[in-house]
Design a protein around this motif. Structure first.
Motif, PDB file in Angstrom:
ATOM      1  N   PRO A   7      -5.509  -5.774  -8.568  1.00 54.39           N
ATOM      2  CA  PRO A   7      -7.113  -6.956  -9.041  1.00 54.39           C
ATOM      3  C   PRO A   7      -7.750  -6.559  -8.142  1.00 54.39           C
ATOM      4  CG  PRO A   7      -5.360  -8.187  -9.173  1.00 54.39           C
ATOM      5  CD  PRO A   7      -4.632  -6.965  -8.494  1.00 54.39           C
ATOM      6  N   VAL A   8      -8.844  -6.076  -9.272  1.00 56.30           N
ATOM      7  CA  VAL A   8      -9.849  -5.340  -7.995  1.00 56.30           C
ATOM      8  C   VAL A   8     -11.087  -6.948  -7.925  1.00 56.30           C
ATOM      9  CG1 VAL A   8     -12.238  -4.151  -7.522  1.00 56.30           C
ATOM     10  CG2 VAL A   8     -10.277  -3.253  -9.447  1.00 56.30           C
ATOM     11  N   ASP A   9     -10.777  -8.078  -6.738  1.00 57.14           N
ATOM     12  CA  ASP A   9     -11.721  -8.991  -6.415  1.00 57.14           C
ATOM     13  C   ASP A   9     -12.544  -8.838  -5.400  1.00 57.14           C
ATOM     14  OD1 ASP A   9      -8.856  -8.984  -4.608  1.00 57.14           O
ATOM     15  OD2 ASP A   9      -8.620 -10.874  -5.714  1.00 57.14           O
ATOM     16  N   GLY A  10     -12.234  -7.418  -4.721  1.00 55.60           N
ATOM     17  CA  GLY A  10     -12.682  -7.784  -3.049  1.00 55.60           C
ATOM     18  C   GLY A  10     -11.972  -8.337  -1.676  1.00 55.60           C
ATOM     19  N   LYS A  11     -11.182  -9.630  -1.954  1.00 53.06           N
ATOM     20  CA  LYS A  11     -10.479 -10.105  -1.525  1.00 53.06           C
ATOM     21  C   LYS A  11      -8.382  -9.639  -1.059  1.00 53.06           C
ATOM     22  CE  LYS A  11     -12.529 -14.118  -3.184  1.00 53.06           C
ATOM     23  NZ  LYS A  11     -12.119 -15.065  -4.644  1.00 53.06           N
ATOM     24  N   GLN A  12      -8.918  -9.490   0.258  1.00 58.62           N
ATOM     25  CA  GLN A  12      -7.344  -9.243   0.713  1.00 58.62           C
ATOM     26  C   GLN A  12      -6.366  -9.633  -0.251  1.00 58.62           C
ATOM     27  OE1 GLN A  12      -5.952  -6.589   2.026  1.00 58.62           O
ATOM     28  NE2 GLN A  12      -5.233  -6.401   3.555  1.00 58.62           N
ATOM     29  N   SER A  13      -5.485  -9.830  -0.438  1.00 56.17           N
ATOM     30  CA  SER A  13      -4.389 -10.142  -0.303  1.00 56.17           C
ATOM     31  C   SER A  13      -2.847  -9.895   0.316  1.00 56.17           C
ATOM     32  CB  SER A  13      -3.510 -10.854  -1.625  1.00 56.17           C
ATOM     33  OG  SER A  13      -3.720  -9.776  -1.903  1.00 56.17           O
ATOM     34  N   ALA A  14      -2.198 -10.336   0.653  1.00 49.44           N
ATOM     35  CA  ALA A  14      -0.939  -9.658   1.131  1.00 49.44           C
ATOM     36  C   ALA A  14       0.524  -8.457   0.036  1.00 49.44           C
ATOM     37  CB  ALA A  14       0.631 -11.551   0.966  1.00 49.44           C
ATOM     38  N   ALA A  15      -0.299  -9.040  -1.090  1.00 51.06           N
ATOM     39  CA  ALA A  15       0.549  -8.144  -1.702  1.00 51.06           C
ATOM     40  C   ALA A  15      -0.677  -6.729  -1.698  1.00 51.06           C
ATOM     41  CB  ALA A  15       0.242  -8.235  -3.494  1.00 51.06           C
TER      42      ALA A  15
ATOM     43  N   ALA B 276       2.034   1.076   2.681  1.00 53.84           N
ATOM     44  CA  ALA B 276       2.584   1.837   1.770  1.00 53.84           C
ATOM     45  C   ALA B 276       1.035   3.045   1.876  1.00 53.84           C
ATOM     46  CB  ALA B 276       2.901   1.518   0.605  1.00 53.84           C
ATOM     47  N   PHE B 277       0.694   3.059   1.162  1.00 53.51           N
ATOM     48  CA  PHE B 277      -0.577   4.153   1.121  1.00 53.51           C
ATOM     49  C   PHE B 277      -0.835   5.208   2.603  1.00 53.51           C
ATOM     50  CE2 PHE B 277      -4.039   6.897   1.254  1.00 53.51           C
ATOM     51  CZ  PHE B 277      -4.458   7.340  -0.440  1.00 53.51           C
ATOM     52  N   GLN B 278      -0.635   4.339   3.602  1.00 53.04           N
ATOM     53  CA  GLN B 278      -1.156   4.442   4.796  1.00 53.04           C
ATOM     54  C   GLN B 278       0.322   5.189   5.124  1.00 53.04           C
ATOM     55  OE1 GLN B 278      -2.272   0.590   6.187  1.00 53.04           O
ATOM     56  NE2 GLN B 278      -4.772   1.592   6.551  1.00 53.04           N
ATOM     57  N   SER B 279       1.165   4.095   5.318  1.00 56.36           N
ATOM     58  CA  SER B 279       2.416   5.199   5.964  1.00 56.36           C
ATOM     59  C   SER B 279       2.782   6.814   4.870  1.00 56.36           C
ATOM     60  CB  SER B 279       3.265   4.219   5.782  1.00 56.36           C
ATOM     61  OG  SER B 279       4.869   4.987   5.928  1.00 56.36           O
ATOM     62  N   LYS B 280       2.783   6.387   3.606  1.00 58.04           N
ATOM     63  CA  LYS B 280       3.005   8.054   3.159  1.00 58.04           C
ATOM     64  C   LYS B 280       2.227   9.289   3.997  1.00 58.04           C
ATOM     65  CE  LYS B 280       3.364   9.847  -0.993  1.00 58.04           C
ATOM     66  NZ  LYS B 280       2.849   9.433  -3.283  1.00 58.04           N
ATOM     67  N   HIS B 281       0.638   8.527   3.695  1.00 56.48           N
ATOM     68  CA  HIS B 281      -0.295  10.113   4.095  1.00 56.48           C
ATOM     69  C   HIS B 281      -0.401  10.327   5.687  1.00 56.48           C
ATOM     70  CE1 HIS B 281      -0.442  11.231   0.345  1.00 56.48           C
ATOM     71  NE2 HIS B 281      -0.266   9.933  -0.380  1.00 56.48           N
ATOM     72  N   GLY B 282      -0.009   9.453   6.305  1.00 56.93           N
ATOM     73  CA  GLY B 282      -0.092   9.382   7.937  1.00 56.93           C
ATOM     74  C   GLY B 282      -1.075   8.720   8.851  1.00 56.93           C
TER      75      GLY B 282
ATOM     76  N   TYR C 109      -5.229  -1.932   6.256  1.00 58.09           N
ATOM     77  CA  TYR C 109      -7.051  -2.504   5.752  1.00 58.09           C
ATOM     78  C   TYR C 109      -7.783  -1.483   5.551  1.00 58.09           C
ATOM     79  CZ  TYR C 109     -11.861  -3.269   8.310  1.00 58.09           C
ATOM     80  OH  TYR C 109     -12.986  -3.701   8.880  1.00 58.09           O
ATOM     81  N   ALA C 110      -8.597  -1.792   4.625  1.00 59.61           N
ATOM     82  CA  ALA C 110      -9.391  -0.818   3.416  1.00 59.61           C
ATOM     83  C   ALA C 110     -10.485  -0.006   4.244  1.00 59.61           C
ATOM     84  CB  ALA C 110      -9.380  -1.680   2.451  1.00 59.61           C
ATOM     85  N   GLY C 111     -10.188   0.443   5.124  1.00 58.75           N
ATOM     86  CA  GLY C 111     -11.418   0.777   5.964  1.00 58.75           C
ATOM     87  C   GLY C 111     -11.688   2.273   6.024  1.00 58.75           C
ATOM     88  N   PRO C 112     -12.950   3.482   6.419  1.00 61.80           N
ATOM     89  CA  PRO C 112     -13.338   3.936   5.683  1.00 61.80           C
ATOM     90  C   PRO C 112     -12.132   5.376   5.929  1.00 61.80           C
ATOM     91  CG  PRO C 112     -13.680   3.740   7.912  1.00 61.80           C
ATOM     92  CD  PRO C 112     -13.119   2.591   7.291  1.00 61.80           C
ATOM     93  N   VAL C 113     -11.804   5.504   6.710  1.00 60.91           N
ATOM     94  CA  VAL C 113     -10.755   6.654   6.581  1.00 60.91           C
ATOM     95  C   VAL C 113      -9.427   6.639   5.429  1.00 60.91           C
ATOM     96  CG1 VAL C 113      -8.089   7.876   7.955  1.00 60.91           C
ATOM     97  CG2 VAL C 113     -10.682   6.511   9.073  1.00 60.91           C
ATOM     98  N   THR C 114      -8.752   5.736   5.475  1.00 59.96           N
ATOM     99  CA  THR C 114      -8.403   5.347   4.207  1.00 59.96           C
ATOM    100  C   THR C 114      -8.826   5.326   2.692  1.00 59.96           C
ATOM    101  OG1 THR C 114      -6.481   3.439   5.013  1.00 59.96           O
ATOM    102  CG2 THR C 114      -6.708   3.393   2.740  1.00 59.96           C
ATOM    103  N   TRP C 115     -10.214   5.365   2.393  1.00 56.08           N
ATOM    104  CA  TRP C 115     -10.719   4.961   1.509  1.00 56.08           C
ATOM    105  C   TRP C 115     -11.454   6.305   1.383  1.00 56.08           C
ATOM    106  CZ3 TRP C 115     -11.986   4.744  -3.273  1.00 56.08           C
ATOM    107  CH2 TRP C 115     -12.946   5.033  -3.494  1.00 56.08           C
ATOM    108  N   GLY C 116     -11.791   7.337   2.727  1.00 53.44           N
ATOM    109  CA  GLY C 116     -12.316   8.822   2.710  1.00 53.44           C
ATOM    110  C   GLY C 116     -10.804   9.399   1.957  1.00 53.44           C
TER     111      GLY C 116
END
Length: 232
Positions: free
Chosen positions: A54-62, A69-75, A82-89
């Motif tokens: 859900p695109v609400d701009g708020k961090q939730s546990a989900a 999971a995405f960060q772990s998969k791609h190192g 955390y939805a930071g610049p490297v993850t979004w990049g």
């Protein structure tokens, strides 16, 4: 620097190492933290949309669980959701790669007058093989040189191949190595193609892709590298 295979063959080479990029973010937990951060990142909405959250701009546990999971998969580190610049990049790069579809050379930047040629677009981290204007394989995601070890641009050619090459510098296997510029080569790497910050100059591929490049390309075939990898 040189790479020496275990058979004694000598070739210049720069191997890709798995060295995840540590990122410090304001308000986030330390890299060694095992729990999720409750802080929303600067790219919260973009990351939520990419992950189908859900695109609400708020961090939730989900949200945090999905991001981790995405960060772990791609190192991507720190793996704290955390939805930071490297993850979004990484996500933005994936979007750009998907947009290439089956016409990666739409802009005509890779030569179409060289017959069979392997193209490497550093900007989109894509590679493909074409013959004239006909796409014969790809495009596929690749992992190229990081800052300070950028994969060199220009028209080159495959000059040496070694299927079971091993780096003597790092003792790192480099299966299906096809060298095209000094120590820079196509070869398979056992990690995510989106693992930041990148290789030490080689063009990393999955095993399947590297094996296909091996059977498709031959010594003397041209290779064209262009663009610039984000962050280099």
């Amino acid at each position: 620097m040189r790479h020496i295979s275990r058979t004694g063959t000598v070739a210049a080479g720069i191997a890709a190492l798995v060295v995840p990029l540590a990122v410090t973010v304001v308000g986030a937990a330390p890299a060694q933290a095992a729990s999720c951060t409750t802080s929303k990142g600067p790219y919260q909405k973009q990351v939520e949309k990419f992950l189908g959250r859900p695109v609400d701009g708020k961090q939730s546990a989900a949200d945090c669980k999905a991001i981790r999971a995405f960060q772990s998969k791609h190192g991507i580190t720190p793996t704290i959701g955390y939805a930071g610049p490297v993850t979004w990049g990484v996500m933005d790069l994936m979007n750009n790669q998907k947009a290439a579809g089956k016409n990666p050379n739409k802009a005509g930047k890779c030569p179409t007058n060289k017959g069979r040629i392997a193209c490497v677009d550093l900007t989109r981290q894509l590679s493909w093989i074409q013959n004239g204007k006909k796409l014969t394989y790809g495009p596929v995601p690749v992992r190229t040189g990081r800052k300070g070890y950028a994969t060199r641009t220009g028209l080159k050619k495959i000059y040496w191949r070694h299927k079971d090459h091993v780096s003597s510098i790092y003792d790192v296997p480099m299966p299906y190595s096809q060298f095209f510029d000094g120590g820079q080569a196509f070869h398979s790497a056992n990690l995510s193609m989106w693992n930041p910050p990148g290789s030490h100059g080689c063009v990393n591929m999955t095993k399947t892709v590297a094996a296909t490049y091996w059977t498709t390309l031959k010594t003397g075939d041209p290779v064209y590298v262009y663009g610039r990898k984000p962050g280099t």
